[in-house]
Design a protein around this motif. Structure first.
Motif, short mmCIF file in Angstrom:
data_model
loop_
_atom_site.label_atom_id
_atom_site.label_comp_id
_atom_site.label_asym_id
_atom_site.label_seq_id
_atom_site.Cartn_x
_atom_site.Cartn_y
_atom_site.Cartn_z
N GLU A 70 0.83 -1.20 0.00
CA GLU A 70 0.00 0.00 0.00
C GLU A 70 0.87 1.25 0.00
O GLU A 70 0.58 2.22 -0.71
N TYR A 71 1.94 1.22 0.76
CA TYR A 71 2.84 2.36 0.82
C TYR A 71 3.50 2.63 -0.54
O TYR A 71 3.67 3.77 -0.95
N LYS A 72 3.86 1.56 -1.25
CA LYS A 72 4.56 1.69 -2.52
C LYS A 72 3.75 2.42 -3.58
O LYS A 72 4.31 3.00 -4.50
N LYS A 73 2.43 2.42 -3.45
CA LYS A 73 1.58 3.01 -4.48
C LYS A 73 1.87 4.50 -4.66
O LYS A 73 1.72 5.03 -5.77
N ALA A 75 4.82 5.98 -3.29
CA ALA A 75 6.19 6.20 -2.80
C ALA A 75 6.90 7.23 -3.66
O ALA A 75 6.83 7.19 -4.89
N GLU A 76 7.58 8.14 -3.01
CA GLU A 76 8.34 9.16 -3.71
C GLU A 76 9.66 8.58 -4.18
O GLU A 76 10.34 7.88 -3.44
N LYS A 77 10.02 8.87 -5.42
CA LYS A 77 11.29 8.37 -5.95
C LYS A 77 12.44 9.19 -5.37
O LYS A 77 12.41 10.42 -5.35
N LYS A 78 13.46 8.47 -4.90
CA LYS A 78 14.64 9.12 -4.35
C LYS A 78 15.89 8.42 -4.85
O LYS A 78 15.82 7.37 -5.50
N PRO A 111 10.24 0.17 -6.35
CA PRO A 111 9.81 1.32 -7.17
C PRO A 111 10.32 2.66 -6.66
O PRO A 111 10.46 3.61 -7.41
N GLY A 112 10.62 2.76 -5.35
CA GLY A 112 11.07 4.02 -4.79
C GLY A 112 12.47 4.42 -5.20
O GLY A 112 12.81 5.60 -5.18
N PHE A 113 13.30 3.43 -5.57
CA PHE A 113 14.67 3.77 -5.95
C PHE A 113 15.15 3.01 -7.19
O PHE A 113 16.33 3.06 -7.53
#
Length: 244
Positions: A70-73, A75-78, A111-113
């Motif tokens: 749920e969090y990944k939906k 998630a901010e890319k860093k 997906p975030g990084f």
């Protein structure tokens, strides 16, 4: 103003608009129009199946399972440099992944990084592999290729649609490739960049994308006649990620 001059003016304007439109289309094709669709679709079940085969368990800021999904939906890319990674419990694994499972794993595991969006991979009946994605060039340059980013002779957009097709394998973490086609947006890479010297450069620098995981050992990565990716190597079974 004479009718002849008016017509000439409109013709010149039309030519200018066509030229500007062509330039916009070429540039936009690098990222705005989306990568080439290889027809590979996946479900959440494909992702879970890929995780089960690899054995990888991921914890991000204490979150696992559905909470993490749920969090990944959103998630901010860093940058990967914004995180602390802990890899443990390495095991030897042998498994095959379908195109859907491979595509799901590559899109959903980080997906975030991860540096590639809307990625699709597949294997043709003759063993040729295809890959398509939107590459985050800006973050790739800072995360993995800061030492050579300044050597690129032309300016690149921050994101770039790429498509490749050819014979590719990995043996003992070393990539071997025989590319047949490579596109940047809608523009095919010139044949002169597909020759041995360029391929050797690709084989030298591309492995940074997977050897960024310490201790990962890809003894072999190939394909089979069923259109599956075949993996044999050592994989961390637990990955813990926290923000710095």
């Amino acid at each position: 103003m004479s009718e002849k001059k008016v017509n000439s003016k409109f013709i010149l304007l039309a030519v200018l608009l066509l030229v500007l439109g062509g330039v916009f289309w070429v540039y936009a094709s690098f990222s705005l129009f989306g990568p080439k669709d290889l027809g590979v679709e996946y479900t959440h079940e494909d992702y879970l199946s890929a995780l089960e085969k690899t054995g990888i368990q991921i914890e991000y800021e204490g979150m696992t399972g559905e909470q993490l999904e749920e969090y990944k939906k959103n998630a901010e890319k860093k940058s990967i440099h914004d995180y602390n990674f802990e890899f443990s419990e390495y095991e030897r694994k042998e498994f095959t992944l379908t195109a859907a499972e491979s595509t799901a794993l590559l899109n959903e595991i980080a997906p975030g990084f991860w540096w590639f969006d809307n990625l699709q991979v597949k294997v043709s009946p003759d063993g040729t592999m295809e890959g398509s994605s939107t590459a985050d060039i800006k973050r790739l340059k800072t995360d993995l290729y800061s030492d050579i980013a300044g050597d690129v002779p032309i300016p690149l957009p921050d994101s770039l649609n790429i498509y490749s097709k050819g014979q590719i394998s990995v043996t003992n973490n070393q990539l071997s490739g025989d590319p047949k086609t490579f596109y940047l947006g809608a523009i095919p890479l010139s044949d002169k960049y597909m020759e041995e010297e360029s391929v050797n450069t690709m084989e030298e620098y591309f492995p940074r994308i997977y050897t960024v995981i310490p201790g990962l050992e890809i003894t072999s990565l190939t394909s089979n006649s069923n259109g599956e990716f075949v993996f044999d190597g050592v994989v961390p079974q637990k990955v813990s990620v926290t923000e710095k």
